[in-house]
Design a protein around this motif. Sequence first.
Motif, PDB file in Angstrom:
ATOM      1  N   VAL A   7       0.840  -1.207   0.000  1.00  0.00           N
ATOM      2  CA  VAL A   7       0.000   0.000   0.000  1.00  0.00           C
ATOM      3  C   VAL A   7       0.872   1.253   0.000  1.00  0.00           C
ATOM      4  CG1 VAL A   7      -1.645   1.345   1.354  1.00  0.00           C
ATOM      5  CG2 VAL A   7      -2.001  -1.115   1.056  1.00  0.00           C
ATOM      6  N   ALA A   8       1.902   1.268   0.855  1.00  0.00           N
ATOM      7  CA  ALA A   8       2.803   2.430   0.916  1.00  0.00           C
ATOM      8  C   ALA A   8       3.561   2.595  -0.395  1.00  0.00           C
ATOM      9  CB  ALA A   8       3.776   2.275   2.082  1.00  0.00           C
ATOM     10  N   LYS A   9       3.989   1.489  -0.973  1.00  0.00           N
ATOM     11  CA  LYS A   9       4.720   1.536  -2.239  1.00  0.00           C
ATOM     12  C   LYS A   9       3.879   2.179  -3.337  1.00  0.00           C
ATOM     13  CE  LYS A   9       4.695  -2.005  -5.032  1.00  0.00           C
ATOM     14  NZ  LYS A   9       4.941  -3.315  -5.681  1.00  0.00           N
ATOM     15  N   VAL A  10       2.641   1.753  -3.439  1.00  0.00           N
ATOM     16  CA  VAL A  10       1.766   2.256  -4.497  1.00  0.00           C
ATOM     17  C   VAL A  10       1.459   3.739  -4.312  1.00  0.00           C
ATOM     18  CG1 VAL A  10      -0.545   2.100  -5.482  1.00  0.00           C
ATOM     19  CG2 VAL A  10       0.751   0.016  -5.039  1.00  0.00           C
ATOM     20  N   ILE A  11       1.125   4.147  -3.087  1.00  0.00           N
ATOM     21  CA  ILE A  11       0.734   5.538  -2.866  1.00  0.00           C
ATOM     22  C   ILE A  11       1.925   6.482  -3.082  1.00  0.00           C
ATOM     23  CG2 ILE A  11       1.122   5.600  -0.358  1.00  0.00           C
ATOM     24  CD1 ILE A  11      -1.872   7.195  -2.114  1.00  0.00           C
ATOM     25  N   ILE A  12       3.124   6.091  -2.642  1.00  0.00           N
ATOM     26  CA  ILE A  12       4.291   6.957  -2.839  1.00  0.00           C
ATOM     27  C   ILE A  12       4.637   7.045  -4.320  1.00  0.00           C
ATOM     28  CG2 ILE A  12       6.770   7.228  -2.395  1.00  0.00           C
ATOM     29  CD1 ILE A  12       6.284   6.089   0.393  1.00  0.00           C
ATOM     30  N   GLY A  13       4.552   5.922  -5.018  1.00  0.00           N
ATOM     31  CA  GLY A  13       4.794   5.946  -6.464  1.00  0.00           C
ATOM     32  C   GLY A  13       3.803   6.848  -7.172  1.00  0.00           C
ATOM     33  N   ASP A  14       2.534   6.800  -6.745  1.00  0.00           N
ATOM     34  CA  ASP A  14       1.506   7.666  -7.340  1.00  0.00           C
ATOM     35  C   ASP A  14       1.800   9.140  -7.062  1.00  0.00           C
ATOM     36  OD1 ASP A  14       0.116   5.531  -8.377  1.00  0.00           O
ATOM     37  OD2 ASP A  14      -1.335   5.427  -6.739  1.00  0.00           O
ATOM     38  N   LEU A  15       2.263   9.441  -5.868  1.00  0.00           N
ATOM     39  CA  LEU A  15       2.589  10.831  -5.519  1.00  0.00           C
ATOM     40  C   LEU A  15       3.736  11.354  -6.392  1.00  0.00           C
ATOM     41  CD1 LEU A  15       2.357  10.620  -1.608  1.00  0.00           C
ATOM     42  CD2 LEU A  15       0.689  11.659  -3.156  1.00  0.00           C
ATOM     43  N   VAL A  16       4.733  10.513  -6.611  1.00  0.00           N
ATOM     44  CA  VAL A  16       5.852  10.911  -7.470  1.00  0.00           C
ATOM     45  C   VAL A  16       5.362  11.186  -8.891  1.00  0.00           C
ATOM     46  CG1 VAL A  16       8.006  10.139  -8.554  1.00  0.00           C
ATOM     47  CG2 VAL A  16       7.610   9.723  -6.120  1.00  0.00           C
ATOM     48  N   LYS A  17       4.494  10.331  -9.387  1.00  0.00           N
ATOM     49  CA  LYS A  17       3.975  10.514 -10.753  1.00  0.00           C
ATOM     50  C   LYS A  17       3.181  11.813 -10.881  1.00  0.00           C
ATOM     51  CE  LYS A  17       3.940   5.562 -11.534  1.00  0.00           C
ATOM     52  NZ  LYS A  17       3.152   4.318 -11.420  1.00  0.00           N
ATOM     53  N   ILE A  18       2.446  12.171  -9.838  1.00  0.00           N
ATOM     54  CA  ILE A  18       1.697  13.430  -9.862  1.00  0.00           C
ATOM     55  C   ILE A  18       2.661  14.617  -9.882  1.00  0.00           C
ATOM     56  CG2 ILE A  18       0.207  14.945  -8.478  1.00  0.00           C
ATOM     57  CD1 ILE A  18      -1.353  12.442  -7.657  1.00  0.00           C
ATOM     58  N   ILE A  19       3.728  14.542  -9.096  1.00  0.00           N
ATOM     59  CA  ILE A  19       4.732  15.613  -9.106  1.00  0.00           C
ATOM     60  C   ILE A  19       5.298  15.785 -10.512  1.00  0.00           C
ATOM     61  CG2 ILE A  19       7.020  16.316  -8.289  1.00  0.00           C
ATOM     62  CD1 ILE A  19       6.386  14.892  -5.638  1.00  0.00           C
ATOM     63  N   LEU A  20       5.671  14.666 -11.105  1.00  0.00           N
ATOM     64  CA  LEU A  20       6.256  14.711 -12.451  1.00  0.00           C
ATOM     65  C   LEU A  20       5.279  15.292 -13.470  1.00  0.00           C
ATOM     66  CD1 LEU A  20       7.931  11.196 -12.274  1.00  0.00           C
ATOM     67  CD2 LEU A  20       9.171  13.360 -12.479  1.00  0.00           C
ATOM     68  N   GLU A  21       4.013  14.906 -13.355  1.00  0.00           N
ATOM     69  CA  GLU A  21       3.004  15.408 -14.288  1.00  0.00           C
ATOM     70  C   GLU A  21       2.762  16.901 -14.094  1.00  0.00           C
ATOM     71  OE1 GLU A  21      -0.435  13.077 -13.575  1.00  0.00           O
ATOM     72  OE2 GLU A  21       0.463  11.206 -14.280  1.00  0.00           O
ATOM     73  N   GLU A  22       2.557  17.300 -12.853  1.00  0.00           N
ATOM     74  CA  GLU A  22       2.220  18.697 -12.575  1.00  0.00           C
ATOM     75  C   GLU A  22       3.375  19.647 -12.875  1.00  0.00           C
ATOM     76  OE1 GLU A  22      -0.674  20.040 -11.859  1.00  0.00           O
ATOM     77  OE2 GLU A  22      -1.659  18.078 -11.969  1.00  0.00           O
TER      78      GLU A  22
ATOM     79  N   GLN B 251       3.225  12.852   5.090  1.00  0.00           N
ATOM     80  CA  GLN B 251       1.955  13.482   5.465  1.00  0.00           C
ATOM     81  C   GLN B 251       0.808  12.931   4.623  1.00  0.00           C
ATOM     82  OE1 GLN B 251       1.953  17.824   5.598  1.00  0.00           O
ATOM     83  NE2 GLN B 251      -0.153  17.855   4.858  1.00  0.00           N
ATOM     84  N   PHE B 252       1.020  12.815   3.313  1.00  0.00           N
ATOM     85  CA  PHE B 252      -0.060  12.339   2.449  1.00  0.00           C
ATOM     86  C   PHE B 252      -0.207  10.809   2.500  1.00  0.00           C
ATOM     87  CE2 PHE B 252       0.018  16.631   0.837  1.00  0.00           C
ATOM     88  CZ  PHE B 252      -1.313  16.855   0.503  1.00  0.00           C
ATOM     89  N   VAL B 253       0.867  10.096   2.793  1.00  0.00           N
ATOM     90  CA  VAL B 253       0.743   8.650   2.998  1.00  0.00           C
ATOM     91  C   VAL B 253      -0.144   8.387   4.219  1.00  0.00           C
ATOM     92  CG1 VAL B 253       1.953   6.514   3.593  1.00  0.00           C
ATOM     93  CG2 VAL B 253       2.940   8.063   1.903  1.00  0.00           C
ATOM     94  N   GLU B 254       0.094   9.137   5.285  1.00  0.00           N
ATOM     95  CA  GLU B 254      -0.718   9.002   6.494  1.00  0.00           C
ATOM     96  C   GLU B 254      -2.170   9.369   6.211  1.00  0.00           C
ATOM     97  OE1 GLU B 254      -1.957   8.264  10.267  1.00  0.00           O
ATOM     98  OE2 GLU B 254      -0.001   7.768   9.396  1.00  0.00           O
ATOM     99  N   GLN B 255      -2.375  10.420   5.442  1.00  0.00           N
ATOM    100  CA  GLN B 255      -3.726  10.850   5.116  1.00  0.00           C
ATOM    101  C   GLN B 255      -4.486   9.768   4.340  1.00  0.00           C
ATOM    102  OE1 GLN B 255      -5.304  14.434   2.391  1.00  0.00           O
ATOM    103  NE2 GLN B 255      -4.254  15.119   4.243  1.00  0.00           N
ATOM    104  N   SER B 256      -3.761   9.040   3.483  1.00  0.00           N
ATOM    105  CA  SER B 256      -4.412   7.999   2.672  1.00  0.00           C
ATOM    106  C   SER B 256      -4.985   6.889   3.544  1.00  0.00           C
ATOM    107  CB  SER B 256      -3.417   7.423   1.659  1.00  0.00           C
ATOM    108  OG  SER B 256      -2.436   6.627   2.294  1.00  0.00           O
ATOM    109  N   ARG B 257      -4.412   6.687   4.726  1.00  0.00           N
ATOM    110  CA  ARG B 257      -4.917   5.639   5.625  1.00  0.00           C
ATOM    111  C   ARG B 257      -6.259   6.028   6.234  1.00  0.00           C
ATOM    112  NH1 ARG B 257       0.613   5.717   8.263  1.00  0.00           N
ATOM    113  NH2 ARG B 257       1.915   4.367   6.968  1.00  0.00           N
ATOM    114  N   THR B 258      -6.544   7.316   6.208  1.00  0.00           N
ATOM    115  CA  THR B 258      -7.782   7.802   6.812  1.00  0.00           C
ATOM    116  C   THR B 258      -8.879   8.037   5.781  1.00  0.00           C
ATOM    117  OG1 THR B 258      -6.481   8.926   8.521  1.00  0.00           O
ATOM    118  CG2 THR B 258      -8.775   9.604   8.272  1.00  0.00           C
ATOM    119  N   ILE B 259      -8.525   8.693   4.682  1.00  0.00           N
ATOM    120  CA  ILE B 259      -9.560   9.053   3.701  1.00  0.00           C
ATOM    121  C   ILE B 259      -9.514   8.207   2.427  1.00  0.00           C
ATOM    122  CG2 ILE B 259      -9.579  11.423   4.578  1.00  0.00           C
ATOM    123  CD1 ILE B 259      -8.100  12.279   2.029  1.00  0.00           C
ATOM    124  N   GLY B 260      -8.454   7.361   2.298  1.00  0.00           N
ATOM    125  CA  GLY B 260      -8.364   6.511   1.117  1.00  0.00           C
ATOM    126  C   GLY B 260      -7.437   7.070   0.046  1.00  0.00           C
ATOM    127  N   ARG B 261      -7.096   6.205  -0.897  1.00  0.00           N
ATOM    128  CA  ARG B 261      -6.102   6.540  -1.918  1.00  0.00           C
ATOM    129  C   ARG B 261      -6.553   7.659  -2.852  1.00  0.00           C
ATOM    130  NH1 ARG B 261      -5.964   5.257  -7.134  1.00  0.00           N
ATOM    131  NH2 ARG B 261      -3.946   5.288  -8.233  1.00  0.00           N
TER     132      ARG B 261
END
Length: 214
Positions: A60-75, A188-198
């Motif tokens: 779960v942590a692997k996927v969410i961090i990878g997704d965050l990196v991809k968003i940074i690259l896109e934005e 911070q956002f990895v922790e947030q994903s545990r509460t509100i979802g991916r």
Amino acid sequence: MVTLQLRQLTVPPGHRIILHNIAWQEFEEILTELGEHRASKLAYSQGNLEIRMPLPKHEVAKVIIGDLVKIILEELEIDCESFGSTTFKREDMDSGIEPDDSFYIQNHARMIGKEKIDLTIDPPPDLVIEIDVTSKTQLNAYLALAVPEIWRYANDKLQINIFENGKYIESEISPNFPKLPIKEIIPQFVEQSRTIGRSPTLRKFRQWLKKYDH
């Protein structure tokens, strides 16, 4: 001497086994026998082979961090090529490793369309991500491959290691994203994903990134 087949070994989730005195050819044969479609992760360095079986928490942590990196690259409109958990190896350095995620950023243009990687010719990935839940990342293999930047996530914290003068040193900033507070914002956002979802987390991260003055 007793000889075991790999299929006789079972590694439960969250555990690992370490095999010693494994020759390079044996490592190659093990990679072939295990195949590409597997859950286990391998790390090989100087004759020692570690086989890990990740926990769901790790994945779960692997996927969410990878997704965050991809968003940074896109934005930020930064081009990249993503190679995921590709096996990066060099026989001449007697090392091989499978990161949780990997990105070519500075060297992305050289890797477009690549289906096989030869690190005697190709550069190592510019950024790799490791989730240290089951065990700690084997830096020796990364040292041998000279990977420029490693993110290691463990115990709700992110450590950034950069390759400098033949060793890894801890850094407060990410050389790939020097204007972003990576060490603070990723956990911070990895922790947030545990509460509100991916999905809601990724949307909030994208909104945060657009507002951030970088």
